[in-house]
Design a protein around this motif. Structure first.
Motif, PDB file in Angstrom:
ATOM      1  N   GLU A  49      -0.634   9.239  -3.865  1.00 54.26           N
ATOM      2  CA  GLU A  49      -1.720   8.356  -4.281  1.00 54.26           C
ATOM      3  C   GLU A  49      -3.065   9.066  -4.184  1.00 54.26           C
ATOM      4  OE1 GLU A  49      -0.131   3.827  -3.424  1.00 54.26           O
ATOM      5  OE2 GLU A  49      -1.532   4.714  -1.996  1.00 54.26           O
ATOM      6  N   THR A  50      -3.257   9.822  -3.121  1.00 52.66           N
ATOM      7  CA  THR A  50      -4.506  10.570  -2.965  1.00 52.66           C
ATOM      8  C   THR A  50      -4.640  11.617  -4.056  1.00 52.66           C
ATOM      9  OG1 THR A  50      -4.484  10.211  -0.579  1.00 52.66           O
ATOM     10  CG2 THR A  50      -5.842  12.020  -1.385  1.00 52.66           C
ATOM     11  N   HIS A  51      -3.572  12.316  -4.346  1.00 55.03           N
ATOM     12  CA  HIS A  51      -3.591  13.373  -5.366  1.00 55.03           C
ATOM     13  C   HIS A  51      -3.870  12.798  -6.756  1.00 55.03           C
ATOM     14  CE1 HIS A  51      -2.624  17.104  -7.391  1.00 55.03           C
ATOM     15  NE2 HIS A  51      -1.768  16.441  -8.156  1.00 55.03           N
ATOM     16  N   LEU A  52      -3.229  11.690  -7.075  1.00 59.06           N
ATOM     17  CA  LEU A  52      -3.403  11.084  -8.397  1.00 59.06           C
ATOM     18  C   LEU A  52      -4.586  10.128  -8.456  1.00 59.06           C
ATOM     19  CD1 LEU A  52       0.325  10.251  -9.284  1.00 59.06           C
ATOM     20  CD2 LEU A  52      -1.046  12.201 -10.063  1.00 59.06           C
ATOM     21  N   ASP A  57       1.784   1.934  -4.917  1.00 59.18           N
ATOM     22  CA  ASP A  57       2.612   0.915  -4.248  1.00 59.18           C
ATOM     23  C   ASP A  57       2.033  -0.490  -4.345  1.00 59.18           C
ATOM     24  OD1 ASP A  57       0.517   1.179  -2.496  1.00 59.18           O
ATOM     25  OD2 ASP A  57       1.773   1.656  -0.746  1.00 59.18           O
ATOM     26  N   GLY A  58       0.894  -0.649  -5.003  1.00 58.24           N
ATOM     27  CA  GLY A  58       0.354  -1.976  -5.240  1.00 58.24           C
ATOM     28  C   GLY A  58      -0.278  -2.651  -4.031  1.00 58.24           C
ATOM     29  N   ASP A  59      -0.668  -1.854  -3.029  1.00 57.13           N
ATOM     30  CA  ASP A  59      -1.287  -2.452  -1.847  1.00 57.13           C
ATOM     31  C   ASP A  59      -2.804  -2.569  -1.965  1.00 57.13           C
ATOM     32  OD1 ASP A  59      -2.079   0.181  -1.541  1.00 57.13           O
ATOM     33  OD2 ASP A  59      -1.267   0.397   0.498  1.00 57.13           O
ATOM     34  N   GLY A  60      -3.362  -2.140  -3.111  1.00 58.18           N
ATOM     35  CA  GLY A  60      -4.795  -2.262  -3.344  1.00 58.18           C
ATOM     36  C   GLY A  60      -5.616  -1.105  -2.789  1.00 58.18           C
ATOM     37  N   VAL A  61      -4.943  -0.118  -2.217  1.00 65.82           N
ATOM     38  CA  VAL A  61      -5.614   1.033  -1.615  1.00 65.82           C
ATOM     39  C   VAL A  61      -4.942   2.308  -2.111  1.00 65.82           C
ATOM     40  CG1 VAL A  61      -6.236   2.177   0.545  1.00 65.82           C
ATOM     41  CG2 VAL A  61      -6.122  -0.316   0.455  1.00 65.82           C
ATOM     42  N   THR A  62      -5.745   3.319  -2.419  1.00 65.38           N
ATOM     43  CA  THR A  62      -5.156   4.609  -2.757  1.00 65.38           C
ATOM     44  C   THR A  62      -5.172   5.487  -1.525  1.00 65.38           C
ATOM     45  OG1 THR A  62      -7.288   5.475  -3.505  1.00 65.38           O
ATOM     46  CG2 THR A  62      -5.856   4.516  -5.182  1.00 65.38           C
ATOM     47  N   GLY A  63      -4.066   6.125  -1.281  1.00 66.06           N
ATOM     48  CA  GLY A  63      -3.969   7.017  -0.125  1.00 66.06           C
ATOM     49  C   GLY A  63      -3.520   6.338   1.121  1.00 66.06           C
TER      50      GLY A  63
END
Length: 63
Positions: A49-52, A57-63
């Motif tokens: 998620e951090t890289h892209l 995963d749909g949790d509303g947060v990246t990384g």
């Protein structure tokens, strides 16, 4: 004859106990491996998620 029968029964009980202990040990190992796999999967997902820079995963947060 009774003493031999008792010995045979005790041997069978000991064998079954050893198998049960073995199954319990294997379950414990599998549970540990599952937890380690989940942790690794979570870390991998966070890194991806951090890289892209995308919420995968749909949790509303990246990384």
């Amino acid at each position: 004859m009774g003493i031999f029968w008792d010995l045979l029964q005790q041997e069978e009980l000991d064998k079954q106990q050893a198998q049960a202990d073995s199954v319990e040990d294997r379950v414990a190992v599998l549970e540990t491996e599952l937890e380690n796999t989940r942790l690794l999967l979570r870390k991998t997902l966070e890194a991806l998620e951090t890289h892209l820079n995308k919420d995968i995963d749909g949790d509303g947060v990246t990384g």
